[in-house]
Design a protein around this motif. Structure first.
Motif, PDB file in Angstrom:
ATOM      1  N   THR A  11      40.491  49.795  35.602  1.00  0.00           N
ATOM      2  CA  THR A  11      39.370  50.296  34.798  1.00  0.00           C
ATOM      3  C   THR A  11      38.241  49.278  34.642  1.00  0.00           C
ATOM      4  O   THR A  11      37.210  49.581  34.050  1.00  0.00           O
ATOM      5  N   SER A  13      35.557  45.988  36.107  1.00  0.00           N
ATOM      6  CA  SER A  13      34.489  45.864  37.100  1.00  0.00           C
ATOM      7  C   SER A  13      35.053  45.732  38.524  1.00  0.00           C
ATOM      8  O   SER A  13      34.685  46.490  39.429  1.00  0.00           O
ATOM      9  N   ILE A  14      35.973  44.798  38.728  1.00  0.00           N
ATOM     10  CA  ILE A  14      36.566  44.623  40.065  1.00  0.00           C
ATOM     11  C   ILE A  14      37.450  45.826  40.410  1.00  0.00           C
ATOM     12  O   ILE A  14      37.442  46.314  41.542  1.00  0.00           O
ATOM     13  N   HIS A  37      44.254  48.556  30.161  1.00  0.00           N
ATOM     14  CA  HIS A  37      44.680  47.884  28.931  1.00  0.00           C
ATOM     15  C   HIS A  37      44.224  48.653  27.697  1.00  0.00           C
ATOM     16  O   HIS A  37      44.979  48.832  26.755  1.00  0.00           O
ATOM     17  N   SER A  38      42.963  49.087  27.682  1.00  0.00           N
ATOM     18  CA  SER A  38      42.482  49.830  26.512  1.00  0.00           C
ATOM     19  C   SER A  38      41.881  51.186  26.873  1.00  0.00           C
ATOM     20  O   SER A  38      41.925  52.113  26.076  1.00  0.00           O
ATOM     21  N   ASP A  39      41.338  51.304  28.086  1.00  0.00           N
ATOM     22  CA  ASP A  39      40.594  52.518  28.435  1.00  0.00           C
ATOM     23  C   ASP A  39      41.496  53.553  29.119  1.00  0.00           C
ATOM     24  O   ASP A  39      41.453  53.754  30.336  1.00  0.00           O
ATOM     25  N   GLU A 123      42.145  33.229  36.738  1.00  0.00           N
ATOM     26  CA  GLU A 123      42.862  32.532  35.661  1.00  0.00           C
ATOM     27  C   GLU A 123      44.312  32.268  36.042  1.00  0.00           C
ATOM     28  O   GLU A 123      44.913  31.286  35.607  1.00  0.00           O
ATOM     29  N   GLY A 202      32.536  41.906  34.493  1.00  0.00           N
ATOM     30  CA  GLY A 202      33.107  42.104  33.168  1.00  0.00           C
ATOM     31  C   GLY A 202      32.578  41.043  32.209  1.00  0.00           C
ATOM     32  O   GLY A 202      32.050  40.005  32.634  1.00  0.00           O
ATOM     33  N   ASN A 205      33.945  37.164  32.365  1.00  0.00           N
ATOM     34  CA  ASN A 205      33.452  36.438  33.537  1.00  0.00           C
ATOM     35  C   ASN A 205      31.958  36.122  33.397  1.00  0.00           C
ATOM     36  O   ASN A 205      31.482  35.072  33.846  1.00  0.00           O
TER      37      ASN A 205
HETATM   38  P1  NDP Z   1      36.759  43.469  33.302  1.00  0.00           P
HETATM   39  O1  NDP Z   1      36.756  43.005  31.928  1.00  0.00           O
HETATM   40  O2  NDP Z   1      35.646  44.333  33.783  1.00  0.00           O
HETATM   41  O3  NDP Z   1      38.119  44.240  33.624  1.00  0.00           O
HETATM   42  C1  NDP Z   1      39.357  43.701  33.255  1.00  0.00           C
HETATM   43  C2  NDP Z   1      40.488  44.667  33.581  1.00  0.00           C
HETATM   44  O4  NDP Z   1      41.695  44.115  33.072  1.00  0.00           O
HETATM   45  C3  NDP Z   1      40.334  46.032  32.909  1.00  0.00           C
HETATM   46  O5  NDP Z   1      40.948  47.000  33.712  1.00  0.00           O
HETATM   47  C4  NDP Z   1      41.100  45.856  31.602  1.00  0.00           C
HETATM   48  O6  NDP Z   1      41.598  47.083  31.089  1.00  0.00           O
HETATM   49  C5  NDP Z   1      42.237  44.964  32.049  1.00  0.00           C
HETATM   50  N1  NDP Z   1      42.736  44.085  30.992  1.00  0.00           N
HETATM   51  C6  NDP Z   1      42.019  43.423  30.043  1.00  0.00           C
HETATM   52  N2  NDP Z   1      42.829  42.676  29.261  1.00  0.00           N
HETATM   53  C7  NDP Z   1      44.094  42.877  29.713  1.00  0.00           C
HETATM   54  C8  NDP Z   1      45.374  42.407  29.303  1.00  0.00           C
HETATM   55  N3  NDP Z   1      45.529  41.554  28.272  1.00  0.00           N
HETATM   56  N4  NDP Z   1      46.462  42.837  29.991  1.00  0.00           N
HETATM   57  C9  NDP Z   1      46.329  43.681  31.035  1.00  0.00           C
HETATM   58  N5  NDP Z   1      45.136  44.166  31.475  1.00  0.00           N
HETATM   59  C10 NDP Z   1      44.034  43.766  30.830  1.00  0.00           C
HETATM   60  O7  NDP Z   1      36.876  42.157  34.233  1.00  0.00           O
HETATM   61  P2  NDP Z   1      36.367  41.929  35.717  1.00  0.00           P
HETATM   62  O8  NDP Z   1      36.704  43.085  36.573  1.00  0.00           O
HETATM   63  O9  NDP Z   1      34.975  41.418  35.700  1.00  0.00           O
HETATM   64  O10 NDP Z   1      37.247  40.665  36.130  1.00  0.00           O
HETATM   65  C11 NDP Z   1      38.605  40.782  36.507  1.00  0.00           C
HETATM   66  C12 NDP Z   1      39.036  39.455  37.111  1.00  0.00           C
HETATM   67  O11 NDP Z   1      38.289  39.231  38.302  1.00  0.00           O
HETATM   68  C13 NDP Z   1      38.759  38.239  36.209  1.00  0.00           C
HETATM   69  O12 NDP Z   1      39.771  37.306  36.390  1.00  0.00           O
HETATM   70  C14 NDP Z   1      37.450  37.692  36.754  1.00  0.00           C
HETATM   71  O13 NDP Z   1      37.321  36.311  36.531  1.00  0.00           O
HETATM   72  C15 NDP Z   1      37.595  37.989  38.230  1.00  0.00           C
HETATM   73  N6  NDP Z   1      36.343  38.127  38.958  1.00  0.00           N
HETATM   74  C16 NDP Z   1      35.444  39.086  38.607  1.00  0.00           C
HETATM   75  C17 NDP Z   1      34.252  39.227  39.302  1.00  0.00           C
HETATM   76  C18 NDP Z   1      33.296  40.350  38.997  1.00  0.00           C
HETATM   77  O14 NDP Z   1      32.282  40.455  39.696  1.00  0.00           O
HETATM   78  N7  NDP Z   1      33.523  41.187  38.026  1.00  0.00           N
HETATM   79  C19 NDP Z   1      33.907  38.313  40.390  1.00  0.00           C
HETATM   80  C20 NDP Z   1      34.941  37.369  40.706  1.00  0.00           C
HETATM   81  C21 NDP Z   1      36.105  37.280  40.002  1.00  0.00           C
HETATM   82  P3  NDP Z   1      40.732  48.031  30.089  1.00  0.00           P
HETATM   83  O15 NDP Z   1      39.342  48.113  30.673  1.00  0.00           O
HETATM   84  O16 NDP Z   1      41.442  49.324  30.145  1.00  0.00           O
HETATM   85  O17 NDP Z   1      40.759  47.370  28.761  1.00  0.00           O
END
Ligand code: NDP
Ligand code: MG
Length: 388
Positions: A11, A13-14, A37-39, A123, A202, A205
């Motif tokens: 759910t 960004s990636i 996680h929440s959505d 991470e 997200g 990040n």
């Molecule tokens: P987002 O915040 O957009 O998405 C995070 C995802 O992880 C969501 O699906 C969320 O679920 C889920 N989530 C959040 N907290 C938890 C938890 N405690 N346990 C399990 N699932 C969880 O982040 P991004 O997509 O931006 O980033 C994801 C990873 O990719 C990060 O490590 C980031 O550093 C890395 N990254 C991101 C880039 C980008 O362009 N976005 C580029 C390069 C690396 P829900 O939405 O349902 O709460």
């Protein structure tokens, strides 16, 4: 062959951009399992669109909602759900797009079981670098980087051995405060910090990009993924985000990877890495439109997080895990209005200063250190709040 994917963090960004890649190649990719996680509503929509039969959620209440909406689905929830999801039948590749150290457990579970991981969740590598690399080496599973800088480096390194490499050069956009004065940084708001100039990511990040902690995490990620010592990993600010990183070779040549800043490209590259290059339907880079690529040194006085990361990386042991966890807490506190922008690096530094390193040998060791750093960071944030 159709490749089965587990998309953890579907759910986000990636996660959503990974689904775009699946939409572009429906004949080659199948989504076996997704997590949120929440959505939960977004997760249900994804499960319906991609006919996914297995889903992982945070808690039992969410699991009930999913069971009501998708009676045929198999639902996992709780602490072990992401690892269970990663090991689902039919999964050839785990795309770990979870944010934060919650991604450690499923990454290790997949690698231990010999399943390849396309890793966005940097991470994991920062907090548990040695464990993750050792697990992959032991089982033969591959960690394929999704982070654009590491994808660029992996592409530039194809066909070369570590002996050919002089150094890695990670590019950084510089974030929204690249040209802000030190005084201005004292008063920046959450919405200022969330306005990234070149990437849509997200929230966590994006905040990490504003402090340059993102680049610090990526330096440590590069060290573990490519086995290059820290003194041979450099950072250069490149505001256009067109060159995603470079490798300098011992003969003085440099190779770079260029594209429009679109995460779907490194995601697709990671998914199809063993198949070579695959057609992509998205915007192409037009160099005459870009016209100019510029570079500058990072300002580590205004952005101390970068040097903190080098310090923790060089110190090794549990320091990277402590830095990562303290940063997660501090970045979240900033977003919640409990901490000023400069306080993020300030809190991380204080947590690091008060830590006595151990050598984390197991997942439990890493999780214990992570927990310690979170508790310590929260206490320091409360203390700082009282003294303002
Ligand atoms: P987002 O915040 O957009 O998405 C995070 C995802 O992880 C969501 O699906 C969320 O679920 C889920 N989530 C959040 N907290 C938890 C938890 N405690 N346990 C399990 N699932 C969880 O982040 P991004 O997509 O931006 O980033 C994801 C990873 O990719 C990060 O490590 C980031 O550093 C890395 N990254 C991101 C880039 C980008 O362009 N976005 C580029 C390069 C690396 P829900 O939405 O349902 O709460
Ligand atoms: Mg990156």
């Amino acid at each position: 062959m159709v490749r089965g994917l587990a998309i953890l963090g579907a759910t986000g960004s990636i996660g959503r951009q990974t689904l775009d890649v699946v939409r572009a190649h429906p004949e080659r990719l199948r989504v076996e399992v997704v997590s949120a996680h929440s959505d939960v509503n977004a997760l249900l929509a994804i499960a319906k669109e991609f006919s996914v039969r297995r889903v992982a959620v945070r808690d039992g209440q969410q699991a009930e909602i999913v069971r009501d909406a998708l009676p045929a689905a198999q639902v996992m929830w709780g602490d072990g759900a992401l690892a269970e999801a990663a090991l689902s039948p039919g999964v050839d590749l785990v795309v770990n797009a979870v944010v934060g150290s919650a991604g450690i457990r499923p990454t290790l579970a997949a690698l231990d079981a010999g399943v390849d991981v396309a890793l966005a969740n940097k991470e994991t590598v920062v907090a548990a670098g040695q464990l993750v690399v050792t697990a992959a080496r032991r089982s033969g599973a591959r960690i394929i980087p999704v982070d654009s800088e590491h994808s660029a480096i992996a592409q530039c390194l194809k066909g070369y051995s570590p002996d050919d490499v002089a150094s890695l050069l990670l590019t950084a956009s510089g974030g929204p405060f690249r040209t802000a004065s030190a005084d201005r940084l004292r008063t920046v708001t959450v919405s200022d910090a969330l306005a990234h100039p070149t990437w849509r990511m997200g929230a966590k990040n994006t905040i990490d990009s504003a402090t340059l902690m993102n680049k610090g995490l990526e330096v440590i990620e590069a060290h573990f993924l490519f086995s290059i010592p820290y003194h041979n990993i450099d950072v250069v600010v490149h505001p256009q985000s067109i060159i995603h990183s470079l490798v300098a070779f011992r003969d003085g040549s440099m190779l770079a990877q260029l594209s429009v800043p679109d995460m779907r490209l490194p995601i697709q590259y990671a998914i199809f890495e063993s198949d070579g290059r695959v057609e992509a339907p998205w915007e192409r880079l037009d160099l005459t439109q870009v016209a100019k690529l510029t570079f500058e040194a990072p300002d580590t006085a205004r952005f101390p997080a970068l040097n903190l990361a080098y310090r923790c990386g060089e110190a090794g042991g549990s320091y990277p895990a402590v830095m990562n966890a303290a940063n997660e807490v501090a970045a979240m506190a900033f977003m919640a209005g409990q901490l000023d922008f400069l306080g993020i690096a300030g809190i991380v530094e204080r947590v690091i200063d008060s830590h006595d390193s151990v050598t984390p040998l197991t997942l439990d060791d890493v999780l214990a250190v992570d927990h310690w750093a979170r508790v310590r960071a929260r206490a320091l944030i409360t203390e700082r709040g009282r003294s303002v």
